[in-house]
Design a protein around this motif. Structure first.
Motif, PDB file in Angstrom:
ATOM      1  N   TYR A  18      -6.509  -3.425  -5.633  1.00 46.08           N
ATOM      2  CA  TYR A  18      -7.483  -2.813  -6.528  1.00 46.08           C
ATOM      3  C   TYR A  18      -6.910  -1.573  -7.208  1.00 46.08           C
ATOM      4  O   TYR A  18      -7.111  -1.359  -8.410  1.00 46.08           O
ATOM      5  N   THR A  19      -6.180  -0.757  -6.436  1.00 48.60           N
ATOM      6  CA  THR A  19      -5.542   0.415  -7.034  1.00 48.60           C
ATOM      7  C   THR A  19      -4.582  -0.013  -8.131  1.00 48.60           C
ATOM      8  O   THR A  19      -4.546   0.566  -9.224  1.00 48.60           O
TER       9      THR A  19
ATOM     10  N   GLN B 196     -12.184   7.249  -6.905  1.00 47.59           N
ATOM     11  CA  GLN B 196     -12.559   6.759  -5.574  1.00 47.59           C
ATOM     12  C   GLN B 196     -11.405   6.036  -4.885  1.00 47.59           C
ATOM     13  O   GLN B 196     -11.564   5.566  -3.755  1.00 47.59           O
ATOM     14  N   ASN B 197     -10.264   5.928  -5.553  1.00 46.05           N
ATOM     15  CA  ASN B 197      -9.121   5.208  -4.990  1.00 46.05           C
ATOM     16  C   ASN B 197      -7.873   6.090  -5.116  1.00 46.05           C
ATOM     17  O   ASN B 197      -7.033   5.885  -5.983  1.00 46.05           O
TER      18      ASN B 197
ATOM     19  N   HIS C 256       0.828  -1.202   0.000  1.00 40.11           N
ATOM     20  CA  HIS C 256       0.000   0.000   0.000  1.00 40.11           C
ATOM     21  C   HIS C 256       0.864   1.255   0.000  1.00 40.11           C
ATOM     22  O   HIS C 256       0.586   2.217  -0.727  1.00 40.11           O
TER      23      HIS C 256
ATOM     24  N   GLU D 114      -8.311  -5.656  -0.956  1.00 43.00           N
ATOM     25  CA  GLU D 114      -7.548  -4.540  -0.405  1.00 43.00           C
ATOM     26  C   GLU D 114      -6.069  -4.674  -0.772  1.00 43.00           C
ATOM     27  O   GLU D 114      -5.484  -5.744  -0.643  1.00 43.00           O
TER      28      GLU D 114
ATOM     29  N   SER E 174      -4.505   7.838  -5.228  1.00 45.93           N
ATOM     30  CA  SER E 174      -3.108   7.442  -5.247  1.00 45.93           C
ATOM     31  C   SER E 174      -2.408   8.324  -6.272  1.00 45.93           C
ATOM     32  O   SER E 174      -2.960   8.591  -7.347  1.00 45.93           O
TER      33      SER E 174
END
Length: 468
Positions: A198-199, A229-230, A36, A195, A232
């Motif tokens: 997905y990004t 919505q994600n 992450h 989790e 980064s």
């Protein structure tokens, strides 16, 4: 051309080899946290309690991200050292989990080698990764990861020029862009509740949409909605790039405006993208963003392109001294790493004398301001233009009219390019013929005229982009 453009999305894709289990994934909890953090470089990174294989793998991945972000030789050297360590890991050749990690690292290695102009070594690394992927993966939890990697090979190999395709086939490398995209779409859907990956899935899919799709605007809109919505930095770079591709400059600028200032420092290519998006509105703010990129980014990629865009801006405001300075900066470069940079090196000499309205019209078109582009072009007294600029005038107007679904008018202007572009080595001649051919076939169902235009495209394809 495709290799440098692909390299960014590969830098973001590789970590998906780490999740395959239905629960937990290939990485430990600490490993997934580190994953992450790789997508959010502005956050503090903590290695946690990683397994030995995880630690080496994620260390190599981090160096690869550093190289892509800043293009420094030290990051590439650290990656190569860490790659060797991972290759010597006891389970690297006989454990399917670590073997898939090695597939991804082999792809990374090959891409770094290509960027450093070591093409043969890069091809070998690429082939080696594909060979490892061809193993019989019996673990059901690895199915999605294997399918994802194979989809990437299908898309990438499909982009190879003809002279490389025959050699690739000898090693079992085959391309199929349509099948590859289908698998990628399934992969994104599969990852929606996963989790940490997905990004990554969105980044991978977004880059493929940007570079290898036919420009399906519905797919692009759906992707941008999900990406928004994600949050980064890397995903924002991809989604804003996709927005620019579909000529939605307003959305691109909105995505970039949402970023914190420190995000640009972590990923300086965002400065270039923001400058490009702002220039398309003819705003003087582009000077700050593009100059910031030129002075901050330590690598060479997109430097010539940034100088060209600055030159266009200075031409618009009639600053001939600054135009000359930017042209000289481009000519002084030793390497032009990307296709954008190569094009900049060819177009640099044109800016100083090009009618500013032609420059403005091109920028407005790229921003999606099609009606404004057409109005501006029609204010130009085109019969008074030299053939060199008149050919471009017809081409720009044809593209804008085609975007407005005014196909008969568009074809007429595309065809008017051809008689005055015979001695022109730019892309304008062959692309006018190709675009006209597509309209004849898809809109008018006129295969005879389509074939004539395709023959014209072949005849005119003697200068820039001949290899395309």
């Amino acid at each position: 051309m495709w290799l440098r453009l692909v390299i960014l999305f590969y830098s973001l894709n590789v970590s998906s080899a780490l999740w395959a289990q239905t629960e937990g994934g290939m990485l430990s909890i600490d490993g997934r946290k580190f994953l992450h953090q790789l997508y959010h470089p502005q956050e503090e990174q903590k290695a946690g309690d990683l397994k030995a294989s995880e630690y080496i793998y994620l260390t190599a991945y981090r160096y690869f991200i550093e190289f892509i972000s800043f293009e420094q030789d030290s990051s590439a050297a650290h990656f190569m050292d860490t790659f060797d360590r991972f290759s010597e890991f006891p389970s690297a050749q006989n454990n399917q989990i670590t073997q898939l990690m090695l597939v991804n690292l082999s792809i990374q290695k090959g891409l770094i080698q290509w960027m450093k102009n070591e093409q043969f070594a890069g091809v070998f690394s690429f082939i080696n990764g594909h060979r490892l992927l061809m193993d019989d993966y019996t673990n059901p939890s690895l199915l999605q990861e294997v399918r994802k990697l194979r989809s990437l090979f299908l898309i990438l190999i499909d982009q190879l020029p003809d002279y490389m395709m025959s050699g690739a086939s000898l090693f079992g490398l085959e391309g199929d862009r349509i099948e590859g995209f289908s698998l990628l779409q399934e992969y994104v859907e599969y990852c929606e509740d996963k989790e940490g990956v997905y990004t990554e899935a969105l980044v991978l899919y977004g880059y493929c949409l940007m570079k290898f799709s036919n420009g399906d605007k519905y797919q692009m809109d759906q992707f941008i909605q999900k990406a928004r919505q994600n949050e980064s930095p890397l995903l924002t770079f991809v989604s804003a790039s996709v927005a620019i591709k579909k000529r939605d400059g307003e959305t691109a600028r909105g995505l970039l405006d949402e970023l914190q200032p420190e995000t640009f420092e972590c990923f300086p290519l965002l400065y270039h993208l923001k400058g490009k998006a702002v220039l398309n509105t003819l705003s003087n703010e582009c000077e700050w963003w593009l100059s910031k990129f030129v002075h901050l980014y330590p690598g060479m990629s997109f430097k010539a392109d940034a100088h060209l865009r600055l030159a266009r801006y200075y031409r618009i405001i009639h600053d001939s001294v600054s135009v000359k300075r930017e042209e000289n900066a481009i000519r002084a470069m030793d390497v032009y790493p990307t296709s954008n940079d190569k094009q900049a090196s060819q177009e640099a000499f044109m800016v100083a004398h090009k009618p500013e309205s032609l420059i403005k019209a091109r920028l407005l078109f790229d921003d999606g301001q099609i009606k404004e582009c057409i109005v501006l072009l029609k204010t130009i007294d085109q019969p008074l233009l030299a053939d060199f600029y008149r050919a471009e005038w017809h081409y720009r107007l044809a593209r804008a009219l085609e975007e407005e679904n005014r196909y008969k008018e568009a074809v007429s202007h595309y065809e008017q390019v051809l008689p005055i572009a015979r001695e022109d080595d730019r892309y304008i001649g062959p692309y006018s013929a190709l675009n006209a051919a597509e309209i004849y076939l898809k809109i008018f169902s006129d295969s005879t005229s389509c074939k004539k235009m395709l023959q014209k495209a072949k005849e005119f394809n003697t200068g820039q982009y001949k290899s395309d």
